[in-house]
Enzyme design. Sequence first.
Site, PDB file in Angstrom:
ATOM      1  CG  HIS A  78       0.859  10.305   6.748  1.00  0.00           C
ATOM      2  ND1 HIS A  78      -0.210  10.852   6.094  1.00  0.00           N
ATOM      3  CD2 HIS A  78       0.564   8.987   6.911  1.00  0.00           C
ATOM      4  CE1 HIS A  78      -1.127   9.915   5.876  1.00  0.00           C
ATOM      5  NE2 HIS A  78      -0.684   8.776   6.373  1.00  0.00           N
ATOM      6  CD  GLU A  80       3.072  15.191   4.733  1.00  0.00           C
ATOM      7  OE1 GLU A  80       3.328  14.019   5.077  1.00  0.00           O
ATOM      8  OE2 GLU A  80       2.291  15.464   3.814  1.00  0.00           O
ATOM      9  CB  CYS A 112      -0.040  15.701   6.589  1.00  0.00           C
ATOM     10  SG  CYS A 112       0.426  14.022   6.968  1.00  0.00           S
ATOM     11  CB  ALA A 183       8.387 -17.174 -19.879  1.00  0.00           C
ATOM     12  CB  ALA A 193       2.673 -30.655 -27.113  1.00  0.00           C
ATOM     13  CG  ASP A 229       4.549 -24.519 -14.656  1.00  0.00           C
ATOM     14  OD1 ASP A 229       4.577 -25.508 -15.409  1.00  0.00           O
ATOM     15  OD2 ASP A 229       4.534 -23.340 -15.048  1.00  0.00           O
ATOM     16  CG  LEU A 233       3.369 -18.701  -7.340  1.00  0.00           C
ATOM     17  CD1 LEU A 233       1.856 -18.441  -7.365  1.00  0.00           C
ATOM     18  CD2 LEU A 233       3.986 -18.254  -8.658  1.00  0.00           C
TER      19      LEU A 233
HETATM   20  N1  LIG Z   1       0.948  13.619   2.435  1.00  0.00           N
HETATM   21  C1  LIG Z   1       1.130  12.330   2.754  1.00  0.00           C
HETATM   22  N2  LIG Z   1       2.242  11.965   3.402  1.00  0.00           N
HETATM   23  C2  LIG Z   1       2.458  10.695   3.686  1.00  0.00           C
HETATM   24  O1  LIG Z   1       3.583  10.348   4.305  1.00  0.00           O
HETATM   25  C3  LIG Z   1       1.498   9.723   3.345  1.00  0.00           C
HETATM   26  N3  LIG Z   1       1.726   8.414   3.625  1.00  0.00           N
HETATM   27  C4  LIG Z   1       0.320  10.154   2.696  1.00  0.00           C
HETATM   28  N4  LIG Z   1      -0.631   9.262   2.389  1.00  0.00           N
HETATM   29  C5  LIG Z   1      -1.979   9.598   2.036  1.00  0.00           C
HETATM   30  O2  LIG Z   1      -2.841   9.164   3.087  1.00  0.00           O
HETATM   31  C6  LIG Z   1      -3.358   7.870   2.776  1.00  0.00           C
HETATM   32  C7  LIG Z   1      -3.022   6.868   3.835  1.00  0.00           C
HETATM   33  O3  LIG Z   1      -3.294   7.361   5.094  1.00  0.00           O
HETATM   34  P1  LIG Z   1      -3.471   6.404   6.398  1.00  0.00           P
HETATM   35  O4  LIG Z   1      -2.597   5.200   6.232  1.00  0.00           O
HETATM   36  O5  LIG Z   1      -4.915   6.049   6.485  1.00  0.00           O
HETATM   37  O6  LIG Z   1      -3.066   7.251   7.556  1.00  0.00           O
HETATM   38  C8  LIG Z   1      -2.742   7.467   1.447  1.00  0.00           C
HETATM   39  O7  LIG Z   1      -3.637   6.713   0.640  1.00  0.00           O
HETATM   40  C9  LIG Z   1      -2.422   8.818   0.830  1.00  0.00           C
HETATM   41  O8  LIG Z   1      -3.548   9.416   0.242  1.00  0.00           O
HETATM   42  N5  LIG Z   1       0.168  11.461   2.400  1.00  0.00           N
END
Ligand SMILES: Nc1nc(O)c(N)c(N[C@@H]2O[C@H](COP(=O)(O)O)[C@@H](O)[C@H]2O)n1
Length: 268
Positions: A78, A80, A112, A183, A193, A229, A233
């Site tokens: 994350h 942090e 975090c 579209a 048609a 079509d 995708l």
């Molecule tokens: N505070 C914070 N900082 C980040 O960088 C984050 N990605 C998140 N995400 C939160 O945690 C969930 C995902 O966590 P995991 O992938 O299971 O470790 C995500 O849904 C957010 O709620 N938060």
Amino acid sequence: MSARAGFLAFAIAPVHVHDGRPKEPMALSPQDEQMLDRALALAALGSLVDPNPRVGCVLVRDEVVVGEGFHAGAGTAHAEAAALAQSGESARGATAFITLEPCTHVGRTPPCAQALIDAGVERVVFVAADPSERAGGGAALLREAGIAVEKASPRFEQSSRALNEAWFFAAEHGRPHVTWKYATTLDGRIAAADGSSRWITGDASRADVHALRARSGAVVVGTGTALTDDPALTVRGSAYTGHDPLRVVVGHRDLPADSRLLEPEGEI
Ligand SMILES: Nc1nc(O)c(N)c(N[C@@H]2O[C@H](COP(=O)(O)O)[C@@H](O)[C@H]2O)n1
């Protein structure tokens, strides 16, 4: 080179310092706001197509940036944690500027909020509350630990939400964010048609479609569209950044073996 030295070229104007705890929220200074903008810019470096939100974090101590991080996608650190990994011991006494409330859950990675507490961060300024049940509540946890916690003004929250529109929608409504793309001609038709008019939009509109596919997790069509079509995708042209959405066909009819949807590009 230490993590701290790697980032110290980015000196900033003074940030106010907290000496006691817990504290009442106080107005953010222009320097605080500068750091929040930096955190938002970092968040934007994250993946556009991911189950997780795009989040940025900046750690500042004694008027100096000691760590920066962003979340690069599910399963990776994350924001942090990435910033704390850079700052090391320099996080002690620092202020963390984060674009999302620090998470509280043990998911693919550790919580975090606890990591910030353990690192000795003294103040946290976050942009948007985490609305998810499993990960929200980080601000309360930090306050209980005696950390000064402030929430940024709505102007910043709008930016964080714009970066994570689909994620916030899903977290708040418990269902996926859906874009209905169609579209029509000016007289409200989607095809002649006899089915002969496959393209009724121009280049600019088709480029938009590819950009939309590039930031979507899945594209859903019915068998009627698939059979008439024969769409692929997939994402093509300059919009392609290495991601194709999951292709989902809804209906009872089989696709012919030479259908473009059955070609190896992209998952179906
Ligand atoms: N505070 C914070 N900082 C980040 O960088 C984050 N990605 C998140 N995400 C939160 O945690 C969930 C995902 O966590 P995991 O992938 O299971 O470790 C995500 O849904 C957010 O709620 N938060």
